[in-house]
Design a protein around this motif. Structure first.
Motif, PDB file in Angstrom:
ATOM      1  N   LYS A 132       0.831  -1.191   0.000  1.00 30.85           N
ATOM      2  CA  LYS A 132       0.000   0.000   0.000  1.00 30.85           C
ATOM      3  C   LYS A 132       0.869   1.246   0.000  1.00 30.85           C
ATOM      4  O   LYS A 132       1.938   1.279   0.597  1.00 30.85           O
ATOM      5  CB  LYS A 132      -0.910   0.020   1.227  1.00 30.85           C
ATOM      6  CG  LYS A 132      -1.961  -1.065   1.199  1.00 30.85           C
ATOM      7  CD  LYS A 132      -2.847  -0.960   2.415  1.00 30.85           C
ATOM      8  CE  LYS A 132      -3.894  -2.053   2.385  1.00 30.85           C
ATOM      9  NZ  LYS A 132      -4.727  -2.044   3.591  1.00 30.85           N
ATOM     10  N   VAL A 133       0.364   2.302  -0.629  1.00 29.68           N
ATOM     11  CA  VAL A 133       1.084   3.568  -0.677  1.00 29.68           C
ATOM     12  C   VAL A 133       0.826   4.317   0.620  1.00 29.68           C
ATOM     13  O   VAL A 133      -0.300   4.363   1.114  1.00 29.68           O
ATOM     14  CB  VAL A 133       0.621   4.418  -1.890  1.00 29.68           C
ATOM     15  CG1 VAL A 133       1.291   5.782  -1.872  1.00 29.68           C
ATOM     16  CG2 VAL A 133       0.911   3.692  -3.183  1.00 29.68           C
ATOM     17  N   GLY A 134       1.888   4.896   1.157  1.00 28.19           N
ATOM     18  CA  GLY A 134       1.770   5.677   2.383  1.00 28.19           C
ATOM     19  C   GLY A 134       2.743   6.844   2.355  1.00 28.19           C
ATOM     20  O   GLY A 134       3.640   6.915   1.517  1.00 28.19           O
ATOM     21  N   ARG A 135       2.570   7.748   3.276  1.00 29.29           N
ATOM     22  CA  ARG A 135       3.425   8.931   3.371  1.00 29.29           C
ATOM     23  C   ARG A 135       4.681   8.590   4.176  1.00 29.29           C
ATOM     24  O   ARG A 135       4.621   7.866   5.159  1.00 29.29           O
ATOM     25  CB  ARG A 135       2.647  10.042   4.056  1.00 29.29           C
ATOM     26  CG  ARG A 135       3.313  11.384   4.008  1.00 29.29           C
ATOM     27  CD  ARG A 135       2.446  12.460   4.606  1.00 29.29           C
ATOM     28  NE  ARG A 135       1.030  12.337   4.306  1.00 29.29           N
ATOM     29  CZ  ARG A 135       0.459  12.771   3.179  1.00 29.29           C
ATOM     30  NH1 ARG A 135       1.181  13.334   2.250  1.00 29.29           N
ATOM     31  NH2 ARG A 135      -0.834  12.629   2.993  1.00 29.29           N
ATOM     32  N   ARG A 145       5.620  13.286   0.284  1.00 28.85           N
ATOM     33  CA  ARG A 145       6.336  12.234  -0.420  1.00 28.85           C
ATOM     34  C   ARG A 145       5.698  10.884  -0.108  1.00 28.85           C
ATOM     35  O   ARG A 145       5.673  10.449   1.033  1.00 28.85           O
ATOM     36  CB  ARG A 145       7.789  12.244   0.005  1.00 28.85           C
ATOM     37  CG  ARG A 145       8.688  11.456  -0.926  1.00 28.85           C
ATOM     38  CD  ARG A 145      10.098  11.547  -0.457  1.00 28.85           C
ATOM     39  NE  ARG A 145      10.745  12.677  -1.104  1.00 28.85           N
ATOM     40  CZ  ARG A 145      11.997  13.006  -0.876  1.00 28.85           C
ATOM     41  NH1 ARG A 145      12.708  12.350  -0.010  1.00 28.85           N
ATOM     42  NH2 ARG A 145      12.530  14.020  -1.511  1.00 28.85           N
ATOM     43  N   SER A 146       5.188  10.228  -1.120  1.00 31.15           N
ATOM     44  CA  SER A 146       4.553   8.922  -0.962  1.00 31.15           C
ATOM     45  C   SER A 146       5.541   7.815  -1.279  1.00 31.15           C
ATOM     46  O   SER A 146       6.459   7.988  -2.076  1.00 31.15           O
ATOM     47  CB  SER A 146       3.350   8.796  -1.893  1.00 31.15           C
ATOM     48  OG  SER A 146       2.382   9.758  -1.554  1.00 31.15           O
ATOM     49  N   THR A 147       5.332   6.660  -0.651  1.00 30.00           N
ATOM     50  CA  THR A 147       6.234   5.532  -0.872  1.00 30.00           C
ATOM     51  C   THR A 147       5.499   4.234  -0.567  1.00 30.00           C
ATOM     52  O   THR A 147       4.477   4.217   0.109  1.00 30.00           O
ATOM     53  CB  THR A 147       7.486   5.652   0.023  1.00 30.00           C
ATOM     54  OG1 THR A 147       8.365   4.586  -0.268  1.00 30.00           O
ATOM     55  CG2 THR A 147       7.125   5.628   1.489  1.00 30.00           C
ATOM     56  N   VAL A 158       8.819   4.639   4.634  1.00 36.88           N
ATOM     57  CA  VAL A 158       9.972   5.521   4.446  1.00 36.88           C
ATOM     58  C   VAL A 158      10.294   5.654   2.974  1.00 36.88           C
ATOM     59  O   VAL A 158      10.185   4.691   2.210  1.00 36.88           O
ATOM     60  CB  VAL A 158      11.221   5.012   5.204  1.00 36.88           C
ATOM     61  CG1 VAL A 158      11.061   5.151   6.690  1.00 36.88           C
ATOM     62  CG2 VAL A 158      11.542   3.590   4.854  1.00 36.88           C
ATOM     63  N   CYS A 159      10.684   6.872   2.576  1.00 40.70           N
ATOM     64  CA  CYS A 159      11.108   7.102   1.198  1.00 40.70           C
ATOM     65  C   CYS A 159      12.549   6.635   1.046  1.00 40.70           C
ATOM     66  O   CYS A 159      13.236   6.386   2.039  1.00 40.70           O
ATOM     67  CB  CYS A 159      10.971   8.581   0.857  1.00 40.70           C
ATOM     68  SG  CYS A 159      12.092   9.650   1.776  1.00 40.70           S
ATOM     69  N   PRO A 160      13.051   6.494  -0.181  1.00 37.65           N
ATOM     70  CA  PRO A 160      14.435   6.042  -0.353  1.00 37.65           C
ATOM     71  C   PRO A 160      15.461   6.953   0.325  1.00 37.65           C
ATOM     72  O   PRO A 160      16.477   6.487   0.816  1.00 37.65           O
ATOM     73  CB  PRO A 160      14.625   6.050  -1.872  1.00 37.65           C
ATOM     74  CG  PRO A 160      13.247   5.899  -2.427  1.00 37.65           C
ATOM     75  CD  PRO A 160      12.337   6.579  -1.459  1.00 37.65           C
ATOM     76  N   GLU A 161      15.173   8.259   0.377  1.00 40.56           N
ATOM     77  CA  GLU A 161      16.118   9.192   1.002  1.00 40.56           C
ATOM     78  C   GLU A 161      16.276   8.937   2.499  1.00 40.56           C
ATOM     79  O   GLU A 161      17.361   9.038   3.048  1.00 40.56           O
ATOM     80  CB  GLU A 161      15.632  10.630   0.787  1.00 40.56           C
ATOM     81  CG  GLU A 161      16.548  11.683   1.380  1.00 40.56           C
ATOM     82  CD  GLU A 161      16.007  13.089   1.189  1.00 40.56           C
ATOM     83  OE1 GLU A 161      16.394  13.953   1.990  1.00 40.56           O
ATOM     84  OE2 GLU A 161      15.202  13.309   0.270  1.00 40.56           O
TER      85      GLU A 161
END
Length: 174
Positions: A132-135, A145-147, A158-161
């Motif tokens: 699922k997509v989440g912030r 930023r969604s991830t 968590v985003c890749p950064e």
């Protein structure tokens, strides 16, 4: 006390009036306070004169507080350490109060918890391989930023950064 213009005989060839000699002998306290203020000065460069007065009052209040503390507790505390402890004691309640604010961004909450030494309340781990997509938990709300990635240890999105940052903080807690 000085109503005439008598010359102080101790001034020698300078022939200073008694009032000037008396002032010079009794200004030792002012000189020592100025010296202490110069050593640990909180003032900043400003063009606003009320701020200059405020900074001077803070400097003098810090000196007075350290003296009163030393007198009341019969112990000598280094002034730098006393000022640091005083500053922390003044800001800690405000940090705790802001931490309870629901509108505080997550990155500031993480910093506040780190300053206070509070463990981060974690959400329960999501189901394995949740697509699922989440912030992102660490990004500010304005970045939006969604991830789909989750931290393996704590379960936050968590985003890749930020994936390496969150995982390192999780490893330190375990």
């Amino acid at each position: 006390m000085h109503h005439d213009q008598n010359i102080d005989p101790d001034s020698g060839d300078l022939h200073k009036p008694e009032i000037v000699s008396f002032y010079n002998k009794t200004k030792v306290g002012v000189d020592s306070v100025d010296q202490m203020c110069a050593k640990y000065d909180c003032s900043r460069n400003t063009k606003r004169w009320p701020m200059v007065i405020f900074f001077d009052l803070i400097n003098i209040a810090g000196i007075n507080a350290s003296r009163v503390f030393s007198f009341n507790n019969n112990q000598i505390v280094r002034r730098r350490i006393f000022i640091e402890k005083l500053a922390w004691d003044l800001i800690e309640p405000q940090i705790r109060k802001r931490l309870d604010s629901p509108s505080l961004p997550n990155d500031l909450k993480v910093r506040a918890r780190k300053l206070l030494g509070i463990e981060d309340p974690r959400r329960p781990l999501p189901a394995p391989r949740d697509n699922k997509v989440g912030r992102c938990y660490m990004c500010a709300r304005a970045r939006d930023r969604s991830t789909r990635k989750c931290c393996d240890l704590c379960g936050h999105k968590v985003c890749p950064e930020h994936s390496s940052i969150v995982c390192h903080s999780c490893i330190k807690q375990q």
